[in-house]
Design a protein around this motif. Sequence first.
Motif, PDB file in Angstrom:
ATOM      1  N   PHE A   6       0.830  -1.210   0.000  1.00 33.69           N
ATOM      2  CA  PHE A   6       0.000   0.000   0.000  1.00 33.69           C
ATOM      3  C   PHE A   6       0.867   1.264   0.000  1.00 33.69           C
ATOM      4  CE2 PHE A   6      -3.495  -2.540   2.236  1.00 33.69           C
ATOM      5  CZ  PHE A   6      -4.149  -2.758   1.044  1.00 33.69           C
ATOM      6  N   TYR A   7       2.096   1.134   0.510  1.00 35.09           N
ATOM      7  CA  TYR A   7       2.971   2.291   0.608  1.00 35.09           C
ATOM      8  C   TYR A   7       3.670   2.616  -0.703  1.00 35.09           C
ATOM      9  CZ  TYR A   7       2.445   2.496   5.647  1.00 35.09           C
ATOM     10  OH  TYR A   7       1.941   2.647   6.897  1.00 35.09           O
ATOM     11  N   ILE A   8       3.696   1.631  -1.617  1.00 32.95           N
ATOM     12  CA  ILE A   8       4.491   1.814  -2.840  1.00 32.95           C
ATOM     13  C   ILE A   8       4.072   3.068  -3.613  1.00 32.95           C
ATOM     14  CG2 ILE A   8       5.130   0.824  -5.069  1.00 32.95           C
ATOM     15  CD1 ILE A   8       4.904  -1.925  -3.830  1.00 32.95           C
ATOM     16  N   LEU A   9       2.795   3.136  -3.975  1.00 38.94           N
ATOM     17  CA  LEU A   9       2.340   4.223  -4.846  1.00 38.94           C
ATOM     18  C   LEU A   9       2.492   5.614  -4.219  1.00 38.94           C
ATOM     19  CD1 LEU A   9       1.309   4.689  -7.654  1.00 38.94           C
ATOM     20  CD2 LEU A   9      -1.018   4.409  -6.827  1.00 38.94           C
ATOM     21  N   PRO A  10       1.956   5.820  -2.984  1.00 39.90           N
ATOM     22  CA  PRO A  10       2.128   7.150  -2.392  1.00 39.90           C
ATOM     23  C   PRO A  10       3.587   7.559  -2.274  1.00 39.90           C
ATOM     24  CG  PRO A  10       0.548   5.874  -1.145  1.00 39.90           C
ATOM     25  CD  PRO A  10       1.156   4.940  -2.129  1.00 39.90           C
ATOM     26  N   THR A  11       4.472   6.588  -1.915  1.00 41.82           N
ATOM     27  CA  THR A  11       5.887   6.906  -1.773  1.00 41.82           C
ATOM     28  C   THR A  11       6.477   7.367  -3.101  1.00 41.82           C
ATOM     29  OG1 THR A  11       5.969   5.107  -0.177  1.00 41.82           O
ATOM     30  CG2 THR A  11       8.074   6.017  -0.877  1.00 41.82           C
ATOM     31  N   ILE A  12       6.153   6.643  -4.167  1.00 40.19           N
ATOM     32  CA  ILE A  12       6.708   7.002  -5.477  1.00 40.19           C
ATOM     33  C   ILE A  12       6.227   8.388  -5.909  1.00 40.19           C
ATOM     34  CG2 ILE A  12       6.736   6.398  -7.919  1.00 40.19           C
ATOM     35  CD1 ILE A  12       6.539   3.460  -6.973  1.00 40.19           C
ATOM     36  N   VAL A  13       4.924   8.628  -5.746  1.00 42.29           N
ATOM     37  CA  VAL A  13       4.368   9.938  -6.124  1.00 42.29           C
ATOM     38  C   VAL A  13       5.085  11.041  -5.343  1.00 42.29           C
ATOM     39  CG1 VAL A  13       2.304  11.384  -6.093  1.00 42.29           C
ATOM     40  CG2 VAL A  13       2.119   8.989  -6.764  1.00 42.29           C
ATOM     41  N   PHE A  14       5.245  10.816  -4.049  1.00 44.69           N
ATOM     42  CA  PHE A  14       5.916  11.784  -3.180  1.00 44.69           C
ATOM     43  C   PHE A  14       7.346  12.053  -3.658  1.00 44.69           C
ATOM     44  CE2 PHE A  14       8.599  12.577   0.574  1.00 44.69           C
ATOM     45  CZ  PHE A  14       7.977  13.714   1.078  1.00 44.69           C
ATOM     46  N   LEU A  15       8.093  10.964  -3.914  1.00 44.95           N
ATOM     47  CA  LEU A  15       9.495  11.113  -4.310  1.00 44.95           C
ATOM     48  C   LEU A  15       9.625  11.858  -5.633  1.00 44.95           C
ATOM     49  CD1 LEU A  15      11.050   7.663  -3.324  1.00 44.95           C
ATOM     50  CD2 LEU A  15      11.377   9.879  -2.208  1.00 44.95           C
TER      51      LEU A  15
ATOM     52  N   SER B 153      -4.811  -5.694  -3.626  1.00 47.66           N
ATOM     53  CA  SER B 153      -3.529  -5.014  -3.629  1.00 47.66           C
ATOM     54  C   SER B 153      -2.904  -5.135  -5.013  1.00 47.66           C
ATOM     55  CB  SER B 153      -2.643  -5.646  -2.562  1.00 47.66           C
ATOM     56  OG  SER B 153      -1.354  -5.165  -2.700  1.00 47.66           O
ATOM     57  N   PRO B 154      -3.165  -4.151  -5.889  1.00 52.61           N
ATOM     58  CA  PRO B 154      -2.728  -4.264  -7.288  1.00 52.61           C
ATOM     59  C   PRO B 154      -1.216  -4.358  -7.451  1.00 52.61           C
ATOM     60  CG  PRO B 154      -4.133  -2.324  -6.968  1.00 52.61           C
ATOM     61  CD  PRO B 154      -3.883  -2.904  -5.619  1.00 52.61           C
ATOM     62  N   PHE B 155      -0.469  -3.889  -6.432  1.00 50.45           N
ATOM     63  CA  PHE B 155       0.987  -3.842  -6.580  1.00 50.45           C
ATOM     64  C   PHE B 155       1.696  -5.073  -6.033  1.00 50.45           C
ATOM     65  CE2 PHE B 155      -0.076   0.655  -6.850  1.00 50.45           C
ATOM     66  CZ  PHE B 155       0.620   0.987  -7.993  1.00 50.45           C
ATOM     67  N   ASP B 156       0.958  -5.997  -5.412  1.00 47.12           N
ATOM     68  CA  ASP B 156       1.685  -7.075  -4.734  1.00 47.12           C
ATOM     69  C   ASP B 156       2.393  -8.041  -5.680  1.00 47.12           C
ATOM     70  OD1 ASP B 156      -0.410  -8.515  -5.650  1.00 47.12           O
ATOM     71  OD2 ASP B 156      -1.166  -9.166  -3.699  1.00 47.12           O
ATOM     72  N   VAL B 157       2.138  -7.931  -6.998  1.00 47.99           N
ATOM     73  CA  VAL B 157       2.844  -8.814  -7.927  1.00 47.99           C
ATOM     74  C   VAL B 157       4.177  -8.221  -8.392  1.00 47.99           C
ATOM     75  CG1 VAL B 157       0.883 -10.106  -8.850  1.00 47.99           C
ATOM     76  CG2 VAL B 157       1.473  -7.895  -9.828  1.00 47.99           C
ATOM     77  N   ILE B 158       4.436  -6.956  -8.010  1.00 46.46           N
ATOM     78  CA  ILE B 158       5.651  -6.309  -8.522  1.00 46.46           C
ATOM     79  C   ILE B 158       6.938  -7.075  -8.192  1.00 46.46           C
ATOM     80  CG2 ILE B 158       7.092  -4.220  -8.371  1.00 46.46           C
ATOM     81  CD1 ILE B 158       4.591  -2.587  -8.457  1.00 46.46           C
ATOM     82  N   PRO B 159       7.137  -7.525  -6.939  1.00 46.25           N
ATOM     83  CA  PRO B 159       8.372  -8.281  -6.675  1.00 46.25           C
ATOM     84  C   PRO B 159       8.510  -9.499  -7.575  1.00 46.25           C
ATOM     85  CG  PRO B 159       7.235  -7.786  -4.624  1.00 46.25           C
ATOM     86  CD  PRO B 159       6.331  -7.356  -5.718  1.00 46.25           C
TER      87      PRO B 159
END
Lengths: 173, 181
Positions: A6-15, B153-159
Amino acid sequence: MTKLSFYILPTIVFLIIIFGFFKKVPLFDSFTVGAKEGLISTFSIAPSLIGLIVAVTMLRESGALDILTSTISPVCSFLGIPKETVPLMLLKPISGSGSLALVDSIFKSFGPDSFIGRVASVMMGATETTFYAIAVYFGAVNIKNTRHAVKCALIADISSFILSVLFVRLLFS
Amino acid sequence: MIILSIICAIVTDNMGKVSSAILGGATDAIQLLISMAGMMSLWTGLMKIAELGGLTAILAKFFKPILKRLFPDYPEDSPAIKAICMNITANLLGLGNAATPMGIKAMKEMNKLNKDKSVANNSMIMFIIFNTSSIQLIPTMMSVLRQKHGSISPFDVIPAILLTSLCSLIIGIIATKISEK
């Protein structure tokens, strides 16, 4: 894993925004230029996507896809590859929009968070439209003899498909 | 595909379903595009900021030492290596629109020093392997499509995607190196 993602997207946008801010990029202007490009390129695939989704849906509903997959499935079940992803493996190296249509139909039938859905996601994300790339790049410089390019690219593709199943098993069980 | 489906439908008696597939498929395609267009544009907009801020150039510098070894036919500061770096980083960031022209430039630069202009040299094939194995940090299209179909969680496949494409790239490189001889 789920919570972390869940943290991936907000973190990337922020960075990205912080990076742009410190590099003195005109933030909103560049954003709109890029977004416009994205909008145009998304809809530029519309004509081919309409044709291909119709064709893929017809292929599935007519039962032709079942016949095709059941012929190849013995090899796949030996490797642990779900037979529903066979059409995707055949189409991905040739057509990007076509495989997008297939993934869409797989998600519709099995859901994106199912095992098959995840394998399809990884297959789709980890490979490229190989033949298209080869045609564009060698075509651009008029190279006729591509030597071992096709063979090696396909070896990489096939290993991608096998590894997709392996990594989905490892990371989601 | 369409002809095959119709023939198959006659044999398997599935014509009713095929008929509704024609009606529904076209609508599905436009719905799919509309549901993806927003996120795709948002993403390309954000990446434009990164691109104009020079992120591509920064990452390109980072990859140079690795690429130097894989493309030994060209000197480190040659325009060919520069174009290769830019193409690979653009791919990494998912900037497809920027990657293709850079890739074509790289191929042209490589062909300048090629002995036989109609036969691919080793570096060109290595470059193709990089471009067909699709290393992308954030597979945007895939994540949007997963989201659209209600993924928790759409991103959980990224790894898994990154590991798979990295391993297949390595396998591709090994296969290329073996075939060179």
